[in-house]
Design a protein around this motif. Sequence first.
Motif, PDB file in Angstrom:
ATOM      1  N   ARG A 310     -11.949  -6.589  20.302  1.00 31.66           N
ATOM      2  CA  ARG A 310     -11.319  -7.883  20.592  1.00 31.66           C
ATOM      3  C   ARG A 310     -12.219  -8.834  21.365  1.00 31.66           C
ATOM      4  N   LEU A 311     -13.080  -8.303  22.259  1.00 36.77           N
ATOM      5  CA  LEU A 311     -13.802  -9.177  23.179  1.00 36.77           C
ATOM      6  C   LEU A 311     -15.317  -9.125  23.057  1.00 36.77           C
ATOM      7  N   ASP A 313     -17.569  -7.350  20.100  1.00 38.94           N
ATOM      8  CA  ASP A 313     -17.976  -7.605  18.716  1.00 38.94           C
ATOM      9  C   ASP A 313     -17.065  -8.615  18.028  1.00 38.94           C
ATOM     10  N   ARG A 314     -15.826  -8.682  18.496  1.00 42.24           N
ATOM     11  CA  ARG A 314     -14.834  -9.621  17.957  1.00 42.24           C
ATOM     12  C   ARG A 314     -14.614  -9.464  16.454  1.00 42.24           C
ATOM     13  N   ASP A 315     -14.683  -8.224  15.978  1.00 45.41           N
ATOM     14  CA  ASP A 315     -14.381  -8.002  14.571  1.00 45.41           C
ATOM     15  C   ASP A 315     -12.882  -7.789  14.343  1.00 45.41           C
ATOM     16  N   ASN A 316     -12.126  -7.661  15.442  1.00 43.23           N
ATOM     17  CA  ASN A 316     -10.676  -7.467  15.372  1.00 43.23           C
ATOM     18  C   ASN A 316     -10.290  -6.319  14.444  1.00 43.23           C
TER      19      ASN A 316
END
Length: 339
Positions: A310-311, A313-316
């Motif tokens: 979420r914070l 790599d931000r690939d969710n």
Amino acid sequence: MIEDVLSGTACVRTARQGHLGCIILDKPKRLNAVDLEMATGIERALAAWRDDPSVQVVLLQSSAPRAFCAGGDLKTIRDVLLADGPDHAFELMDRVYQTMLHIAQYAKPVVSFMDGIAMGGGVGLGGHARYRVVTERSIVAMPETSIGLVPDAGGSWLLSRAPGGAGLRLALTGGRMNGVEAVAMGFADHMVPSDSLDNLRGLLALRPVEDVFGLIRPLALPAQACTLEEYDPSASLEHIVRGLECSDQNVAQTDLQDISRACPTSIFAAWYGWQHARKASSLQEAFAIEGRLVRYMLGRPDFVEGVRARLIDRDNAPLWQPSMLAAVDVAALEAALTS
């Protein structure tokens, strides 16, 4: 306002205006993410003003309008967890929790301006003050299930005291509240226009705090809290999820998607935390319950993975372990609550 030099930290400033002492969160590039340094700065100001008769009211606010406090410094906690283990990571978090309790138990009235984003640790700082103010810019939430954690910072106390099953819904889905909803859910007391905050601060500096808030016109709240019948407080988590699956309401399907994307173990932990917080007799007891759940979650791989996805790599696309609610080790979770 006259600037003070009390906090001793770069991310907290203090100022005086009349009989008002202002604690100003000043880490705008990080959306005022609360960490030990910020908590220390707040503690120093509270200690300095505790026995100072010239300070009658304390105000907690942000230096920038975008965020009051967007939550804890999760990247730092993740780094500490990876380097030093879950016990040390929890120790850092718990020291911040103690500052939140101090705000709630402070002998003098504390006012919080939760203007902008107030999530997670932001609720912990502002949501337990004696007078809690939101605006049309406020975004309030406890989104911990999406990062492999559990509602903490005293959030379970507030969630468990929201009307009906509305707080349970917010605990599981991490749903966001606007200012009106935050008042309706018991996360805030007053909503005012953001452009009136300076005037409100000026009044607080000169007049008794009870008189000032007595002048604010009560907010016209929704007739019924925003919830769904599926969130029956007496129902099991499995029953709630099945109800959402069978519902033809769009909002129920949206909730189901939010729950399905969240960490399965966090969902169970949030449900247990909410249930236990309902029976707690004090905010301090609720913090203790949350602490046991947080310790348990930090000892698992999900928090590290959630923060990465979420914070960082931000690939969710977090890879939860386990990936399904049916595979969660409920017995271990229950044991953690009673340890």
